[in-house]
Scaffold this active site. Sequence first.
Site, short mmCIF file in Angstrom:
data_model
loop_
_atom_site.label_atom_id
_atom_site.label_comp_id
_atom_site.label_asym_id
_atom_site.label_seq_id
_atom_site.Cartn_x
_atom_site.Cartn_y
_atom_site.Cartn_z
N ASP A 8 1.17 -1.15 0.30
CA ASP A 8 -0.04 0.02 -0.21
C ASP A 8 0.70 1.31 0.24
OD1 ASP A 8 -2.70 2.04 -0.06
OD2 ASP A 8 -2.02 1.89 2.36
N ASP A 10 -0.34 4.88 0.62
CA ASP A 10 -0.54 5.96 1.99
C ASP A 10 -1.07 5.51 3.65
OD1 ASP A 10 -1.58 8.72 1.30
OD2 ASP A 10 -2.81 7.47 -0.64
N LYS A 150 -8.36 -4.71 -4.60
CA LYS A 150 -6.91 -4.89 -4.18
C LYS A 150 -6.72 -6.89 -4.70
CE LYS A 150 -4.99 -0.62 -2.07
NZ LYS A 150 -4.47 -0.75 -0.82
#
Length: 226
Positions: A8, A10, A150
Amino acid sequence: MVPPLALDIDGTLTTASGRIDARVFELLPDWDAPVVLATGKSFPYPIALCHFVGIPERVIAENGGVVCVDERVRIEGDVERVVAAAEAFRERGGELGWGDANTPNRWRETEVAARVTADEALLREVAEEFGLAFLDTGYAYHLTDPNVSKGNGLREAASILDRDPGAFVAVGDSMNDASTFAVAGESYALANADETARDVADVVLDAGYMDGTLAALASLIERADP
């Protein structure tokens, strides 16, 4: 050998203030396995980060709506339904909250993102009406096709790379990382992770943000080269 990674951005490759941690530029180019950046940000953002970091363009963007790996691009999701939902939200007085430039959505291809100051109740109402998923990543609210994730993006990325998705190690901090954790063979939730990510992860780290990511990757290096 170290495993391939699904990272990921952020809250994972950043500082607590939201800036990309400079240590990313030292660590990722030297990682001796594929690195896939998996984010809720629109398509151009992770591509740009790959360029600045100096790693191949291997990204899962827009919570799985766009997968771009080694010059192959896949677009998923019912985009027309998402656009119609966003228009209904605005017609009922909702504002996405990004201002006239609306840069978080300007280049977004498969979903719509709203600032967390937007009318959450109305956005959830619209999402339910249009049969869309509502994601609260802590950084934005997202309306997306419920079949997009995702995790599905990681399966596609792994297929292009001729890797077993179970060979990947995933690191993240948010509910949109839970599907990645479920697909990857090993997963780490950072100390700053939300409850959904924590519940699914194999390991919950004591450190947050890039410090936690570095700790996870250091353990992988140590395991690969004891």
